[in-house]
Write a protein that holds these residues in place. Structure first.
Motif, PDB file in Angstrom:
ATOM      1  N   ALA B 158       0.848  -1.196   0.000  1.00 59.34           N
ATOM      2  CA  ALA B 158       0.000   0.000   0.000  1.00 59.34           C
ATOM      3  C   ALA B 158       0.882   1.244   0.000  1.00 59.34           C
ATOM      4  CB  ALA B 158      -0.919  -0.022   1.207  1.00 59.34           C
ATOM      5  N   ALA B 159       1.914   1.217   0.819  1.00 59.11           N
ATOM      6  CA  ALA B 159       2.773   2.405   0.946  1.00 59.11           C
ATOM      7  C   ALA B 159       3.539   2.669  -0.334  1.00 59.11           C
ATOM      8  CB  ALA B 159       3.739   2.216   2.110  1.00 59.11           C
ATOM      9  N   LYS B 160       3.879   1.592  -1.039  1.00 53.72           N
ATOM     10  CA  LYS B 160       4.662   1.759  -2.263  1.00 53.72           C
ATOM     11  C   LYS B 160       3.910   2.592  -3.283  1.00 53.72           C
ATOM     12  CE  LYS B 160       7.115  -1.498  -4.489  1.00 53.72           C
ATOM     13  NZ  LYS B 160       7.463  -2.874  -4.910  1.00 53.72           N
ATOM     14  N   ARG B 161       2.594   2.518  -3.215  1.00 52.44           N
ATOM     15  CA  ARG B 161       1.799   3.236  -4.204  1.00 52.44           C
ATOM     16  C   ARG B 161       1.988   4.745  -4.071  1.00 52.44           C
ATOM     17  NH1 ARG B 161      -2.961   0.252  -2.678  1.00 52.44           N
ATOM     18  NH2 ARG B 161      -2.107  -1.807  -3.035  1.00 52.44           N
ATOM     19  N   TRP B 162       2.157   5.238  -2.865  1.00 53.62           N
ATOM     20  CA  TRP B 162       2.279   6.692  -2.729  1.00 53.62           C
ATOM     21  C   TRP B 162       3.666   7.137  -2.272  1.00 53.62           C
ATOM     22  CZ3 TRP B 162       2.971   8.023   2.456  1.00 53.62           C
ATOM     23  CH2 TRP B 162       2.553   7.072   3.381  1.00 53.62           C
ATOM     24  N   GLY B 163       4.468   6.225  -1.808  1.00 54.07           N
ATOM     25  CA  GLY B 163       5.779   6.682  -1.326  1.00 54.07           C
ATOM     26  C   GLY B 163       6.924   5.876  -1.921  1.00 54.07           C
ATOM     27  N   GLN B 164       6.831   5.646  -3.200  1.00 55.59           N
ATOM     28  CA  GLN B 164       7.761   4.700  -3.820  1.00 55.59           C
ATOM     29  C   GLN B 164       9.220   5.074  -3.638  1.00 55.59           C
ATOM     30  OE1 GLN B 164       9.065   4.069  -7.559  1.00 55.59           O
ATOM     31  NE2 GLN B 164       9.504   2.036  -6.800  1.00 55.59           N
ATOM     32  N   ASP B 165       9.479   6.338  -3.711  1.00 53.42           N
ATOM     33  CA  ASP B 165      10.859   6.775  -3.732  1.00 53.42           C
ATOM     34  C   ASP B 165      11.526   6.707  -2.368  1.00 53.42           C
ATOM     35  OD1 ASP B 165      13.165   7.779  -4.740  1.00 53.42           O
ATOM     36  OD2 ASP B 165      12.574   9.866  -4.419  1.00 53.42           O
ATOM     37  N   SER B 166      10.711   6.660  -1.327  1.00 51.15           N
ATOM     38  CA  SER B 166      11.285   6.882  -0.002  1.00 51.15           C
ATOM     39  C   SER B 166      12.200   5.746   0.442  1.00 51.15           C
ATOM     40  CB  SER B 166      10.159   7.033   1.004  1.00 51.15           C
ATOM     41  OG  SER B 166      10.701   6.971   2.296  1.00 51.15           O
ATOM     42  N   LEU B 167      13.265   6.164   1.054  1.00 53.30           N
ATOM     43  CA  LEU B 167      14.199   5.240   1.677  1.00 53.30           C
ATOM     44  C   LEU B 167      13.466   4.300   2.619  1.00 53.30           C
ATOM     45  CD1 LEU B 167      17.330   4.860   2.237  1.00 53.30           C
ATOM     46  CD2 LEU B 167      16.930   6.295   4.219  1.00 53.30           C
ATOM     47  N   LEU B 168      12.535   4.901   3.404  1.00 54.91           N
ATOM     48  CA  LEU B 168      11.842   4.116   4.425  1.00 54.91           C
ATOM     49  C   LEU B 168      11.051   2.979   3.805  1.00 54.91           C
ATOM     50  CD1 LEU B 168      10.630   7.012   6.663  1.00 54.91           C
ATOM     51  CD2 LEU B 168      11.999   5.081   7.405  1.00 54.91           C
ATOM     52  N   VAL B 169      10.383   3.264   2.696  1.00 62.28           N
ATOM     53  CA  VAL B 169       9.579   2.223   2.075  1.00 62.28           C
ATOM     54  C   VAL B 169      10.481   1.137   1.506  1.00 62.28           C
ATOM     55  CG1 VAL B 169       7.881   1.719   0.312  1.00 62.28           C
ATOM     56  CG2 VAL B 169       7.767   3.853   1.582  1.00 62.28           C
ATOM     57  N   ASN B 170      11.549   1.571   0.857  1.00 68.86           N
ATOM     58  CA  ASN B 170      12.483   0.591   0.308  1.00 68.86           C
ATOM     59  C   ASN B 170      13.013  -0.334   1.391  1.00 68.86           C
ATOM     60  OD1 ASN B 170      12.447   1.186  -2.377  1.00 68.86           O
ATOM     61  ND2 ASN B 170      14.033   2.746  -2.218  1.00 68.86           N
ATOM     62  N   VAL B 171      13.402   0.270   2.504  1.00 68.22           N
ATOM     63  CA  VAL B 171      13.988  -0.532   3.575  1.00 68.22           C
ATOM     64  C   VAL B 171      12.925  -1.446   4.184  1.00 68.22           C
ATOM     65  CG1 VAL B 171      15.020  -0.423   5.844  1.00 68.22           C
ATOM     66  CG2 VAL B 171      15.841   1.080   4.053  1.00 68.22           C
ATOM     67  N   ALA B 172      11.742  -0.893   4.398  1.00 63.79           N
ATOM     68  CA  ALA B 172      10.677  -1.726   4.976  1.00 63.79           C
ATOM     69  C   ALA B 172      10.366  -2.891   4.052  1.00 63.79           C
ATOM     70  CB  ALA B 172       9.428  -0.881   5.212  1.00 63.79           C
ATOM     71  N   GLU B 173      10.408  -2.633   2.773  1.00 66.58           N
ATOM     72  CA  GLU B 173      10.163  -3.719   1.821  1.00 66.58           C
ATOM     73  C   GLU B 173      11.239  -4.793   1.948  1.00 66.58           C
ATOM     74  OE1 GLU B 173      10.255  -2.519  -2.219  1.00 66.58           O
ATOM     75  OE2 GLU B 173       9.244  -4.335  -2.919  1.00 66.58           O
ATOM     76  N   SER B 174      12.455  -4.333   2.183  1.00 67.11           N
ATOM     77  CA  SER B 174      13.540  -5.306   2.365  1.00 67.11           C
ATOM     78  C   SER B 174      13.343  -6.135   3.624  1.00 67.11           C
ATOM     79  CB  SER B 174      14.886  -4.605   2.461  1.00 67.11           C
ATOM     80  OG  SER B 174      15.009  -3.676   1.457  1.00 67.11           O
ATOM     81  N   TRP B 175      12.827  -5.490   4.689  1.00 62.58           N
ATOM     82  CA  TRP B 175      12.561  -6.271   5.912  1.00 62.58           C
ATOM     83  C   TRP B 175      11.629  -7.415   5.586  1.00 62.58           C
ATOM     84  CZ3 TRP B 175      10.827  -1.525   9.323  1.00 62.58           C
ATOM     85  CH2 TRP B 175      11.963  -0.725   9.608  1.00 62.58           C
ATOM     86  N   VAL B 176      10.558  -7.047   4.882  1.00 62.01           N
ATOM     87  CA  VAL B 176       9.578  -8.071   4.543  1.00 62.01           C
ATOM     88  C   VAL B 176      10.226  -9.100   3.623  1.00 62.01           C
ATOM     89  CG1 VAL B 176       7.344  -8.498   3.504  1.00 62.01           C
ATOM     90  CG2 VAL B 176       7.722  -6.410   4.813  1.00 62.01           C
ATOM     91  N   GLY B 177      11.009  -8.599   2.670  1.00 60.10           N
ATOM     92  CA  GLY B 177      11.652  -9.504   1.716  1.00 60.10           C
ATOM     93  C   GLY B 177      12.515 -10.526   2.416  1.00 60.10           C
ATOM     94  N   LEU B 178      13.213 -10.103   3.447  1.00 59.41           N
ATOM     95  CA  LEU B 178      14.087 -11.036   4.155  1.00 59.41           C
ATOM     96  C   LEU B 178      13.263 -12.076   4.919  1.00 59.41           C
ATOM     97  CD1 LEU B 178      16.936  -8.715   5.392  1.00 59.41           C
ATOM     98  CD2 LEU B 178      17.123 -10.583   3.788  1.00 59.41           C
ATOM     99  N   ARG B 179      12.038 -11.740   5.223  1.00 57.68           N
ATOM    100  CA  ARG B 179      11.170 -12.745   5.835  1.00 57.68           C
ATOM    101  C   ARG B 179      10.644 -13.711   4.799  1.00 57.68           C
ATOM    102  NH1 ARG B 179       8.883 -12.014  10.962  1.00 57.68           N
ATOM    103  NH2 ARG B 179      10.799 -11.867  12.126  1.00 57.68           N
ATOM    104  N   VAL B 180      10.204 -13.130   3.668  1.00 59.56           N
ATOM    105  CA  VAL B 180       9.560 -13.959   2.658  1.00 59.56           C
ATOM    106  C   VAL B 180      10.583 -14.901   2.029  1.00 59.56           C
ATOM    107  CG1 VAL B 180       8.361 -13.935   0.454  1.00 59.56           C
ATOM    108  CG2 VAL B 180       7.800 -12.246   2.212  1.00 59.56           C
ATOM    109  N   GLY B 181      11.736 -14.364   1.661  1.00 63.47           N
ATOM    110  CA  GLY B 181      12.790 -15.213   1.113  1.00 63.47           C
ATOM    111  C   GLY B 181      12.626 -15.473  -0.362  1.00 63.47           C
ATOM    112  N   GLY B 182      13.327 -16.506  -0.837  1.00 66.80           N
ATOM    113  CA  GLY B 182      13.307 -16.820  -2.265  1.00 66.80           C
ATOM    114  C   GLY B 182      13.929 -15.681  -3.050  1.00 66.80           C
TER     115      GLY B 182
END
Lengths: 1206, 295
Positions: B158-182
């Protein structure tokens, strides 16, 4: 269009490219012919014999000749090597317009204002054909490149095609003539009005309505192009029977002077007095490109026969140019090269496999058809490319690459825009630069601008500047700019930078300009710079931080400190993209990947030298033939004579270097080889400075330098040799020397003797007198017939007393000046030591096939499966509750991945990693009867510790815990499994070897600990295949045997052998030590020990059996030697003095608790994990081998692998 | 205009804070800022001090007592970090009650609440945010700590839709990514690699992230190279040490030295407490078993 060279002169009327060398001939209106090197931009020669304008020139295709024709009606043939006009062909009656050599025959074709076209033979310097027919000036006449045709253009508005096959026949060597040929000869079918059959008009092409200035054949197709004063360029086609006009290219707005076909592409090029060069599409006859000069009318154009180069002559000189850049756009990511081919396909090349991919994309629609893309930037995260094209003032396209290369498909989702440069600057950002607006836009992947930057004034280009940064290139500076902070971080004054090449580690970058390479750090601090006179084309970095760059004709290297050199020459220009070992990967001008083999030794060596990596230098010195003056002088210049010494064979140089680095031994050796006085004297001086008087002595001897030698002996106190020197002096009859030696030695008698011999009686007398040798003095007086009172003596002092040496210095050298052993030499010396050590440690045991493990109870796989799952069900009650919780809860906490692991796997190791120690213990208890877990604690905690990482997140909150998986690619929750450190491979390759090493070096306590650790590691582990399960079983068996063997030996060592009982036990244990199934080399050690002990205690029978077993095993010669000796001795009396419980011929196991034999057939219990055998009374106690499991416990067998997991 | 946006004057200090460059936030020259941005800058500066463990200083900072919800929220965080958890909790709850619309209060009070396991309250407070990216990233983290990867993923998308550029969103996405894996491991790696290699954002935070992604990708030598280099530069960074321990265990190397170092720097680190707990657990569990015949 790219201009490569321009000259300033008077009007240029004729041009010719040299077919091989970078030369161009220019004939000028001022009567001069110039020869230029267009690559270096230098005038090589001038030829000035024509009178008046020279309108035509041509190089001979193979000979060092050229021909020229001018307004003095003359045709001259020149040799450019001897720089002379060879001869002149006279005959034309008016200006000569063009001259051309025939591609094969020794003919010259000339066109003249006298309305004739003539063919001359330049070998016999005669006119062989005159073609008449044009009724105005003939402006141009050319041979067809392959057929017997000539095309001519005249101001009579026509173009004519002439057939000269008759002429060729006439001048070719006579062959047997067939009847038909004779008939043909006899009845010439079509003679012209003068009866001339050598050259006949084949076609007359009319279509220009003004005079025609030029005509050219197409190199391969039956096409012609002509240019006329009607400002038109016309395209003609011909067949065998007719020729016709195809189309007209309209565009020149003044007389068109010349036109020709592009040698490789479907293009026509024309020049005109409207000051333009125009390129036309051959198939569509539309204008493709045009270039206009401000003031100069163009008169002539020529194409290079092979390369993509053209030259055009105009009012003030010539220009050499290319139509398009030939540098293929490319980008590199890790092991892949992405590049755009000539037909605008995107391909990739894999450096690891050396294979080219099929085309991935077609960029046919990018830019305009005749303009190749300029740059390519690749984004690995998105697998996208950015391509720029200079067409339409610069455009860029952002395209996603397809997953698989399936063919040249048209891209579907393309984002485009206006810019001259476009580069990726981050995972999801790229920068585009517009020079017209002087603005850099940072865009996201949907091509919308997120940020705008104003670059420094005059910026011409942008490049990637490290993550989040850009490099701005201005004509005089390079600036590093941080996009995020929007500020300039650094600036460096480097002019004319054209390309930027980053090193693989991103720490350095090379800025390439036309003639300079500047190496800078990532923060734009200059490291070094170098200048090349030849154009620099491309560069790439070696992994070791060496820059390789290519010029037009060389591949060179540069170290970071600026040291550079040539690696190899190039026969054609290439663009380097990658260095890997001895291969340099490059793209050639046809955008084909090429691999160039190079010898990197020289630069690797220099790099090692700079980095003082002496081991590598040694390696290089040893393995490659690195010789040559350049490397030696390099080393000498850099102050490493001692290293240079390693390369030199020539004794003189070797001697010089040895002196320079003070290596007297080598110098001495070389001096002996050279045997020249001068060499000896230099060596002597150097040795003296070092205090090495032994060498000094030898050099003096060699030089027969007696005085110095005597003095040397005096100063080293070598009296004996000094005496010998005196003898030699006497022998030589050299009195001065003899006197000197006598003084040195304090030998008064000799002195007196000598004075007497040379009739210096007064001195002899005085000497005798002053030394109190009265008798001698008197005898002298007597001899000369004087008496004492006739002599007036000076007052005599105490005679000189020669000091005697106290220390025998001469026996050895003085403390020598510390020979400057460089660390390199130390490495050289040290290496020997290493070798020896390696030798001592050398009897590494090859992995041998393990013998079959001790019999085991057959594992019932099915039952095991069931019990494993049973276990899970039983103990996971609490987790079941959790599970329900997850399913039902809409919000609130979920279960962690670790919990899932325990649920996903029936393997104990996975439960350990999940932190579910209790269930793991239960599993192990069921599987292998584990009861004593304390020894496993370290392993449990190790596995658990490795299971998760700590990712710092919001400040003030604990880090986010993530679980490390061995199923890296898995995202399905039910299939995730933890990573288990120390897999089987590590155990086999590290721990097991450590255990063997302990055995070899006799550190048995350590060995036992190591092998126990191996057992524990394997017990809590997972493997990935059935094959590995077998391997694990083998490792367990090996560890068991070694632990048993070592424990037996340790037990023996703890015994004192003072009592007979103990002695007997000791002998028994040493015998048992030979029973466990060790590696052969280790068993030999055990046998050796047992044999010696038995022999020492006179148990010759046992000793003999051990010796026999050793001999049967074979192996190290030293051991066998001893075995043979003992065998020989024991065979005399093969009896045991002490009877021990050991039957060498029976099959038995050793009880691991009591270390007594269990003969086959007698009852025993075994351990469910290790399989170790015990006497029945040990049932229920803890296994002595693993320390974990219970002997004889019911167990289903260890599980390390679940097939469904993979 | 959002002062943290790409054009705003707080961009640099903001990204410095979120990439963990606390010292440069403290050193940031705030005097040139426009008046309305002074307060956010001060809050960031105080938070940086707290992050560096200088909470005494932030508590002593005079303005912290002023009647401003922003500064009070900082105070709550400082109290929490200083170990005065009860006072912190009380203050946080008060603030959440009275100023739920204030961005700083949302983030900091929620941090305090989450730190004391009041996740529901924290989430309730954070859910009131209006386009506050920091709140989003905190929500993501709370979800991840609750092992609700699904909810975290939703939030990020949801956040990516309006805050794509932000460092915070990128990093938060990475947190999730490290959980999801693959495949997400690789994406997370790219984000952290980019942060770690850019001079403006390179800090232990990013290097640890990069190394962790490498560990999860199974690329141990690369991870080791990154961590070793970073450890030399930042020898006392807790997470660097903790993850180096994990890495060394994975690589089969000794970890005693690092563990004692971690013990010195932060004895309360979850790695240590966890191991301690598990060690005791092991002993109790092991005590249930014994051989039939003792030797």
């Amino acid at each position: 269009m790219l201009t490569k060279f321009e000259s300033k002169s008077s009007r240029a009327k004729g041009i010719a490219f040299h077919p091989k060398r970078p030369w161009i001939l220019v004939s000028l209106h001022s009567s001069t012919i110039q020869l230029w090197d267009y690559r270096m931009g230098t005038l090589i020669d001038r030829f000035e014999e024509h009178d008046g304008p020279v309108r035509g020139v041509d190089f001979h295709p193979t000979q060092p000749l050229f021909v020229s024709g001018g307004d003095d009606y003359k045709i001259k043939v020149w040799n450019y090597q001897t720089r002379r006009c060879l001869f002149t062909l006279n005959g034309h009656l008016d200006y000569v317009r063009t001259v051309f050599f025939h591609p094969e025959l020794p003919w010259i074709l000339s066109a003249s204002d006298d309305q004739t076209i003539r063919i001359w033979n330049w070998q016999n310097r005669s006119l062989i054909c005159t073609m008449t027919g044009h009724n105005h000036y003939v402006m141009c006449a050319q041979f067809h490149p392959t057929e017997d045709l000539i095309a001519s253009a005249s101001l009579d508005q026509s173009v004519r095609i002439w057939d000269i096959s008759g002429l060729r026949k006439k001048h070719s060597a006579p062959t047997s003539i067939s009847f038909e040929d004779q008939m043909a000869r006899a009845n010439p079918n079509q003679a012209d009005m003068f009866g001339n059959t050598d050259a006949v008009v084949k076609f007359v092409l009319e279509g220009h309505d003004r005079g025609v200035n030029w005509v050219s054949f197409h190199p391969t197709l039956p096409l012609l192009v002509s240019a006329g004063d009607d400002r038109l360029v016309k395209l003609w086609r011909m067949s065998d029977t007719k020729a016709w006009e195809v189309d007209t290219c309209r565009g020149h707005f003044q007389n068109a002077s010349a036109a020709l076909f592009h040698p490789h592409q479907d293009l026509i090029l024309s020049v005109g007095e409207d000051k333009t060069i125009r390129a036309w599409d051959l198939n569509k006859r539309t204008s493709v490109q045009s270039f206009k000069r401000d003031l100069d009318r163009f008169w002539v154009i020529a194409a290079h026969p092979e390369m993509n180069l053209f030259a055009a002559g105009h009012d003030t000189g010539v220009m050499v140019f290319k139509l398009e850049r030939e540098r293929p756009a490319s980008a590199i990511y890790q092991n892949q090269l992405f590049y755009i081919t000539k037909d605008k396909h995107v391909k990739s090349y894999d450096f690891a496999k050396n294979v080219e991919s099929p085309p991935m994309l077609s960029l046919r629609k990018l830019g305009s058809p005749w303009v190749p893309p300029r740059t390519l930037s690749y984004n690995p995260a998105e697998r996208a490319i950015l391509v720029t094209s200079p067409a339409d003032n610069g455009t860029y396209e952002l395209i996603h690459l397809p997953r698989d290369a399936t063919g040249a498909v048209e891209p579907t989702d393309v984002k485009r825009g206006q810019a001259t440069s476009a580069v990726f600057v981050a995972r999801n950002r790229f920068a585009v630069f517009n020079p017209s607006s002087q603005q850099v836009d940072i865009k996201d992947l949907s091509n919308s601008t997120t940020k705008t930057i104003k670059p420094p004034a005059g910026t011409t280009d942008i490049y990637f500047g490290g993550t989040g940064c850009l490099l701005f290139i201005t004509p005089t500076h390079v600036a590093l700019f941080d996009i995020q902070q929007k500020k300039q971080l650094a600036e460096l004054a480097v002019s004319g930078v054209k390309y930027v090449v980053w090193s693989n580690d991103g720490l350095y970058c090379a800025l390439l300009s036309k003639h300079n390479v500047t190496i800078v750090t990532k923060t734009l601090e200059q490291v070094s710079t170098l200048h090349e006179t030849i154009r620099i084309k491309s560069a790439t970095w070696d992994d070791a931080g060496v820059l390789l760059y290519s010029t037009l004709n060389h591949v060179k290297y540069s170290l970071l400190n600026g040291d550079n050199g040539i690696i190899r020459t190039l026969d054609q220009t290439v663009y380097l993209v990658r260095v890997k070992g001895r291969s340099v990967y490059a793209l050639d001008r046809n955008a084909q990947p090429r691999i160039l083999e190079i010898d990197p030794t020289e630069y690797r060596f220099k790099l090692a030298l700079v980095k003082r990596n002496y081991d590598e230098m040694l390696q290089i010195i040893k393995t490659s033939s690195l010789v040559g003056q350049s490397i030696i002088s390099y080393l000498q210049k850099k102050g490493y004579p001692e290293i240079a010494l390693q390369f030199v064979q020539d004794p003189q140089t070797r001697f010089d270097l040895a002196l320079e680095c003070g290596n007297l031994e080598v110098a001495n050796e070389m001096a002996r080889e050279l045997e020249r006085p001068k060499i000896w004297s230099r060596l002597g001086a150097e040795a003296l400075a070092h205090g090495n008087h032994q060498i000094v002595e030898m050099t003096y001897q060699k030089q027969r330098n007696f005085d110095k030698l005597s003095f040397l002996y005096l100063s080293t106190g070598d009296e004996e040799k000094l005496a010998r020197m005196a003898k030699i002096a006497e022998h030589r009859g050299d009195f001065t020397s003899r006197f000197q030696n006598a003084i040195y030695r304090g030998d008064v008698e000799d002195r007196i003797q000598m004075f007497k011999e040379v009739d210096l009686y007064p001195l002899a007398y005085l000497t005798a007198k002053s030394h109190g040798l009265i008798e001698e003095a008197e005898s002298i007086l007597e001899a000369v017939g004087l008496t004492e009172d006739q002599i007036v003596l000076p007052t005599l002092e105490q005679p000189l007393k020669v000091p005697h040496p106290i220390v025998p210095t001469f026996q050895s050298n003085w403390p020598v000046k510390a020979a400057g052993h460089s660390s390199f030499e130390k490495a050289l010396l040290g290496e020997v030591g290493v070798d020896e050590e390696a030798g001592a440690d050398g009897f590494d045991i090859e992995e041998e096939e393990q013998e079959a493990a001790v019999a085991r109870e057959t594992l019932d796989e099915d039952e095991e499966e069931v019990s494993g799952w049973d276990m899970g069900d039983d103990v996971n009650v609490e987790e079941e509750v959790d599970f329900v919780n997850v399913e039902s809860a809409e919000a609130g906490a979920g279960s962690s991945e670790a919990d899932l692991w325990a649920r996903n796997s029936p393997l104990a190791a996975d439960h350990v990693a999940a932190g579910s120690f209790d269930t793991a213990m239960q599993l192990l208890n069921r599987q292998v009867g584990a009861v004593q877990f304390a020894p496993l604690k370290a392993r449990f905690l190790e596995v658990y510790k490795a299971s998760k990482t700590y990712l710092p997140a919001t400040a003030g909150l604990p880090p986010l815990v993530n679980y490390v998986r061995r199923t890296v690619d898995e995202t399905e929750l039910r299939k995730m499994l933890p990573i288990i450190p120390r897999d089987l491979e590590t155990v086999a390759s590290v721990d097991l070897q450590e255990g063997y090493a302990a055995m070899r070096s006799n550190k048995l306590e350590d060995g036992v600990a190591t092998f126990k650790r191996i057992l524990h590691t394997v017990l809590v582990n997972t493997v990935s295949s059935e094959a590995e399960v077998e391997e694990a079983k083998k490792i367990i068996a090996t560890a068991r045997e070694y632990i048993l063997a070592m424990s037996i030996e340790l037990e023996r060592r703890s015994l004192t052998t003072d009592s007979p009982d103990n002695l007997k036990r000791s002998l028994e244990l040493s015998a048992y030590f030979t029973i466990p199934k060790l590696e052969v080399a280790h068993r030999q050690l055990a046998l050796m020990a047992a044999m010696k002990l038995a022999f020492a205690n006179k148990n010759y029978g046992s000793a003999l059996s051990f010796a026999n077993r050793m001999l049967a095993n074979g192996g190290s010669a030293k051991l066998l030697e001893q075995a043979k000796k003992i065998k020989a001795q024991c065979e005399r009396n093969p009896q045991d003095q002490i009877d021990i419980d050991f039957d060498p011929f029976a099959e038995f196991d050793i009880c691991a608790a009591s270390y007594t034999p269990i003969y086959s057939g007698s009852p025993s219990v075994s351990d469910p994990f290790t399989g170790a055998k015990y006497h029945p009374q040990y049932k229920g106690s803890v296994d002595r081998i693993s320390d974990v499991t219970e002997i004889g416990a019911p167990a289903s067998g260890l599980r390390l692998f679940v097939p469904s997991q993979f | 205009m959002d002062p943290f946006s790409a054009e705003g004057e707080l961009l640099n200090i903001h990204s410095a804070f979120h990439s963990g460059q606390y010292q440069s936030v403290i050193d940031f020259d705030a005097s040139a800022l426009s008046p309305e941005n002074k307060l956010p800058a001060q809050v960031l500066r105080l938070r940086s001090q707290i992050a560096l463990g200088q909470f005494d200083e932030s508590l002593a900072e005079p303005s912290i007592e002023e009647d401003s919800p922003d500064l009070s929220a900082v105070r709550a965080l400082a109290l929490q970090s200083a170990g005065k958890t009860d006072a912190a909790l009380q203050l946080a709850q008060e603030l959440a009650e009275n100023y739920p619309e204030n961005n700083t209060v949302q983030v900091l009070a929620a941090t305090v609440l989450q730190a004391q396991d009041h996740s529901e309250e924290a989430l309730a407070l954070l859910s009131k945010h209006q386009g506050n990216l920091e709140a989003v990233s905190l929500i993501v983290q709370i979800h991840l700590q609750q092992n609700r990867t699904d909810l975290a993923l939703k939030e990020v998308q949801a956040a990516k839709r309006w805050g794509q550029d932000s460092l915070l969103v990128n990093v938060a996405e990475s947190w999730v990514g490290l959980r999801v894996g693959g495949e997400k491991y690789q994406s997370a790696f790219y984000v952290y690699e980019e942060l770690a290699s850019a001079p403006s954002t390179s800090a232990p935070l990013a290097i640890v992230g990069q190394a962790i992604a490498e560990v999860h990708l199974g690329r141990l030598p690369e991870a080791e190279a990154a961590l070793t280099a970073a450890l030399e530069k930042y020898p006392t960074d807790v997470e660097l040490i903790a993850n180096s321990i994990v890495l060394n265990v994975l690589a089969g190397k000794q970890t005693e030295e690092l563990e004692s170092r971690l013990q010195q720097v932060q004895p309360s680190h979850s790695l240590l407490t966890d191991i301690q707990e598990k060690s005791e657990f092991f002993d109790t569990a092991a005590a249930k078993f014994s051989a039939k015949v003792s030797t």
